[in-house]
Design an enzyme around this catalytic site. Structure first.
Site, PDB file in Angstrom:
ATOM      1  N   VAL A 146       3.666   1.356   2.534  1.00 34.02           N
ATOM      2  CA  VAL A 146       3.551   0.230   3.460  1.00 34.02           C
ATOM      3  C   VAL A 146       4.037  -1.039   2.778  1.00 34.02           C
ATOM      4  O   VAL A 146       3.660  -1.328   1.639  1.00 34.02           O
ATOM      5  CB  VAL A 146       2.098   0.051   3.939  1.00 34.02           C
ATOM      6  CG1 VAL A 146       2.016  -1.077   4.980  1.00 34.02           C
ATOM      7  CG2 VAL A 146       1.569   1.347   4.537  1.00 34.02           C
TER       8      VAL A 146
ATOM      9  N   GLY B 299       0.598   5.835   0.236  1.00 35.90           N
ATOM     10  CA  GLY B 299      -0.167   7.070   0.371  1.00 35.90           C
ATOM     11  C   GLY B 299       0.772   8.245   0.223  1.00 35.90           C
ATOM     12  O   GLY B 299       1.945   8.091  -0.125  1.00 35.90           O
TER      13      GLY B 299
ATOM     14  N   GLY C 222       0.836  -1.206   0.000  1.00 35.73           N
ATOM     15  CA  GLY C 222       0.000   0.000   0.000  1.00 35.73           C
ATOM     16  C   GLY C 222       0.860   1.241   0.000  1.00 35.73           C
ATOM     17  O   GLY C 222       2.026   1.219   0.379  1.00 35.73           O
TER      18      GLY C 222
ATOM     19  N   LYS D 161       5.622   0.601   7.761  1.00 39.95           N
ATOM     20  CA  LYS D 161       5.276   1.859   7.079  1.00 39.95           C
ATOM     21  C   LYS D 161       6.482   2.786   7.104  1.00 39.95           C
ATOM     22  O   LYS D 161       7.009   3.122   8.162  1.00 39.95           O
ATOM     23  CB  LYS D 161       4.082   2.517   7.779  1.00 39.95           C
ATOM     24  CG  LYS D 161       3.692   3.863   7.170  1.00 39.95           C
ATOM     25  CD  LYS D 161       2.463   4.465   7.855  1.00 39.95           C
ATOM     26  CE  LYS D 161       1.197   3.776   7.423  1.00 39.95           C
ATOM     27  NZ  LYS D 161      -0.002   4.522   7.848  1.00 39.95           N
TER      28      LYS D 161
ATOM     29  N   ASP E 264     -11.036   8.829   9.467  1.00 38.27           N
ATOM     30  CA  ASP E 264     -11.136   8.244   8.134  1.00 38.27           C
ATOM     31  C   ASP E 264     -11.662   6.814   8.219  1.00 38.27           C
ATOM     32  O   ASP E 264     -11.089   5.886   7.663  1.00 38.27           O
ATOM     33  CB  ASP E 264      -9.769   8.270   7.444  1.00 38.27           C
ATOM     34  CG  ASP E 264      -9.889   8.046   5.928  1.00 38.27           C
ATOM     35  OD1 ASP E 264     -10.946   8.406   5.365  1.00 38.27           O
ATOM     36  OD2 ASP E 264      -8.947   7.514   5.328  1.00 38.27           O
TER      37      ASP E 264
END
Length: 817
Positions: free
Chosen positions: A101, A96, A94, A118, A211
């Site tokens: 990650v 962002g 992942g 992360k 979120d």
């Protein structure tokens, strides 16, 4: 922050611009926003994102083109194979705007472990992001809950890249899990209630997620939901996010618009109520398969709908036929498809949602925050009431409604009663009377919940979280205590039979007690008041444990209460009672560890119990030294293990520092004692240097210098003096920063007294007397302000003797006849 009027203006201009062709939009916006740079920037940011990707509202802000490049470029899998700390990166899972990650495996040979690691990206202008990343580490470290992905490790790599190591959750998003397993409505509600438990726990720890959405809630193969990604969570402390992102870039507000509350979209105040709204959206989707405003495709339509429209009833949404993107595929959601994945037919599903569930969802999604559920726990409790066939808070409390719920809950009894007409009449009368009683009880309950929410917002969120470790916060804390005790005393009169409210009261009394007189932190110097508050909390926890003997969290709270009461009993001179309190805390912690040997919090509590019991037995060298050594050694063994397991955790390192110092105090071998004192100082220096605003870390550094100064006094007076002088700099700073902080003032007096002792040891009686006189008014004022504090009385008597030994004239406090 954008005001309501500004938002309306942005929306008006954006609506009009999007009606035009792309080529005509820039000139139109420029003309309407002439001389209004802020408005133009807001509109252009929204418009540009829409033009580049029409699905941008489904995409997290940090993944948008342009925004991503501002935050740092992304090269998928570029670090696979690299070693970070004890872990080797295996696969990117992942990314962002501020981090990537990876799936990683432990590579140091100690044991096998798969984790999610992360990494913070290197970015220009990254001060805000760096602060947010560090905040995430602090947030995750404080959360210990079975439905929250836990923090395993964290730190900085050799090149300075910050990283977090988190529990790797093998699971799927909660909406996917529910649909692929064809969970019924009841099963979905039970799963959702577990999510509410995790969110409520986070709120109790002063954290808002901000979120909440299916992608951030994974469900394991065993059916356990895990809440992820606190990277954009807001720790409820004003200093942490005092510098918001540039308000001219609306999309950088950390949120996913379809799940965001109206106040998030408008840039308003974010509270726990914002998460309640997002939970309402999540529940809406789990029950219906649809998003509340999912049919609006234009970005301004979604934003406008969330801020201005009420969502349609969930039961009315079942009839929708919509196209929905699932990865790279597009599927058609029909009433039959939605119903089949929920174990029924459209008509049956619609009936099951109609009524209570419609109202529960809409209450959670109320646009005004104050109309939503007061807590995630209250939302979960309303769902449980629905499942149990009881009246729910979200439904109008009419007699007809309560009677229908009673009939559904007791079909056989009611059927039998219908055979006996007279009994039926009597039953209706009795039911009506009980209904009236229930209505009055619910009115009281709602008042209590409102009071608790008001108290929680004021005490735990608005004030305390932002001032706990800040220098200069004591006057605010004093105001907080006065306000909080008024609320608590009023609430306690109505809370006797409400265990949930009792738990909230106990927690609040503990917080007040800490502010009044926590001897290990900044406090108001009111030990008698602190002891009263903590004993009130203790009595409440004892009652709850008796009612819920299997509740491990309540037992942990009672153990913590015994520790706090023991501290105050020790400080007020009742060492026998203090020892008994510490032993009771140990017993409870042993019970918790027998239930779960991996309970880290229970292990930390056990370490504290050993340490505090050691303090009590040692009595500054006047008590049972051998007994103290035994307890200090046990405490140190636990502290070393915890610090080794998580070397980047500040609290674990601080606990180890204290244990080294305690062990040195009771050590008969002088060389070993000095080694441990210096170990404590080294840790204190590191903790203080990494966070200059942490008053507790500064005070720990003062404490370590004082300990070495005391130890070296008769061995090396010059070295002793140097440590006292280092301590004096810190003590003066803390006392000046917070003049009403009693702990800071008594620390300053202790330091003056230590410098006087150095002068007296070197036969410089005049200089010694000068330092003692500096300490005298502080010691006398402390005794006058808090006559129950035996420690202060003892230190004043020691100072009187030192003044006499130095031949210095002074005026003692008048003795009471």
């Amino acid at each position: 922050m954008i005001t309501s009027d500004e938002w309306l203006e942005i929306r008006r201009v954006l609506d009009q611009a999007l009606e035009l062709s792309p080529a005509d939009r820039p000139a139109f916006v420029e003309r309407l926003c002439a001389d209004r740079d802020g408005l133009r920037d807001q509109v252009e940011a929204l418009m540009a994102a829409y033009e580049e990707d029409e699905d941008f509202l489904e995409t997290p802000a940090y993944q948008l083109e342009g925004v991503g490049s501002w935050l740092g470029g992304h090269q998928p899998g570029s670090l696979v194979g690299r070693r970070i700390g004890a872990y080797e990166l295996k696969e990117e899972i992942g990314w962002g705007g501020m981090s990537t990650v990876y799936l990683a495996e432990r590579a140091d040979g100690h044991f096998e472990q798969r984790v999610a690691l992360k990494l913070l990206k290197h970015t220009s202008g990254g001060d805000v992001l760096l602060k947010r990343f560090r905040a995430e580490r602090q947030i995750l470290a404080s959360l210990k809950h079975p439905n929250i992905a836990s923090l395993v490790d964290g730190g900085a790599s050799e090149d300075g890249t910050l990283y977090l190591v988190m529990e790797y959750v093998e699971g799927v998003p909660i909406d996917v899990y529910c649909d692929t397993h064809n969970l019924t409505i009841k099963e979905r509600l039970q799963l959702f209630a577990a999510v509410c438990s995790a969110v409520h726990y986070a709120h109790q720890n002063l954290i808002v997620h901000r979120d909440l959405k299916p992608a951030n809630i994974l469900v394991t193969g065993e059916g356990v939901p895990k809440l992820l990604d606190f990277g954009i969570a807001k720790l409820l402390a004003p200093d942490l996010y005092a510098q918001p992102f540039n308000p001219t870039v609306t999309l950088l507000r950390p949120m996913t618009p379809n799940y965001a509350s109206p106040e998030q979209i408008k840039g308003g105040l974010i509270t726990t109520a914002s998460d309640i709204y997002s939970l309402g959206v999540l529940l809406y989707e789990l029950l219906t398969g649809h998003l509340p405003f999912g049919t609006a495709r234009l970005p301004h339509e979604v934003l406008r709908a969330v801020c201005e429209d009420d969502p349609p009833l969930p039961s009315a949404t079942i009839g929708r036929v919509v196209q929905k993107r699932s990865g790279s595929e597009t599927i058609t959601l029909t009433p039959r498809l939605v119903s089949l994945t929920r174990g029924g037919q459209p008509e049956k599903l619609q009936r099951s949602l109609s009524g209570d569930l419609d109202n529960i969802v809409l209450k959670a999604m109320s646009r005004p925050p104050e109309r939503r559920y007061a807590s995630a726990q209250q939302l979960a409790q309303d769902i449980e009431r629905h499942l149990d066939g009881l009246p729910v808070l979200a439904r109008e409390n009419t007699l007809w409604y309560r009677t229908r719920r009673f009939v559904r809950r007791n079909k056989i009894v009611v059927a039998a009663g219908c055979l006996i007409g007279l009994s039926l009449v009597g039953g209706i009368v009795a039911t009506s009377r009980e209904a009236a009683i229930a209505q009055a009880a619910q009115a009281r309950a709602e008042r209590r919940f409102n009071d608790v929410r008001q108290l929680a917002n004021s005490l735990m969120f608005e004030i305390y979280a932002g001032i706990d470790k800040l220098p200069g916060a004591t006057p605010t804390k004093k105001l907080l205590v006065t306000k909080a005790l008024t609320y608590l005393d009023n609430l306690s009169q109505e809370a006797e039979n409400d265990l949930s409210l009792q738990a909230s009261l106990a927690t609040a009394y503990q917080r007040v007690g800490d502010i009044q007189g926590n001897i290990y932190n900044q406090n108001l110097g009111d030990t008698a008041g602190a002891l009263r508050s903590h004993k009130r909390a203790q009595a409440i926890w004892q009652k709850i444990v008796a009612a819920r003997p299997g509740d491990t969290q309540v037992k942990a709270n009672l153990a913590a209460s015994y520790l706090a009461v023991g501290d105050l009993q020790k400080w007020t001179g009742d060492r026998s009672a203090a020892a008994k309190s510490y032993i009771k805390a140990q017993q409870l912690q042993e019970e918790l560890l027998q239930i779960n040997p991996a309970d880290i919090e229970a292990l930390k509590g056990k370490k504290q119990s050993y340490s505090r019991l050691g303090d009590t037995l040692f009595d500054n060298g006047n008590g049972d030294r051998k007994g103290a050594q035994i307890n200090y050694s046990k405490s140190l063994m636990i502290a070393e293990a915890l610090a080794k397991k998580n070397p980047q955790d500040r609290q674990s390192q601080r606990d180890l520092m204290i244990c080294y110092s305690d062990t040195a105090d009771a050590e008969s071998d002088q060389s070993r004692a000095e080694v441990n004192y210096r170990k404590a100082l080294k840790i204190a220096e590191k903790l203080s240097s990494t966070n200059s605003l942490d008053a507790t870390a500064r005070r720990d550094l003062w404490f370590s210098h004082i300990k070495l100064g005391d130890f070296l006094l008769k061995k090396d007076s010059s070295a002793s003096q140097n440590h006292y002088l280092q301590a004096l700099k810190i003590a003066r700073f803390l006392a000046a920063s917070d003049p009403k902080n009693e702990q800071a003032r008594t620390d300053l007096a202790y330091t003056y007294q230590g410098l006087g002792d150095v002068e007296l040891t070197t036969k410089n009686r005049k200089s010694a007397g000068a330092f003692y006189l500096l300490a005298l008014p502080i010691r006398q004022t402390a005794v006058q302000a808090d006559p129950n504090n035996q420690y202060n009385r003892k230190k004043l008597q020691e100072l009187y003797k030192r003044l006499s030994d130095s031949g210095t004239k002074f005026t003692p406090l008048p003795t009471k006849s």
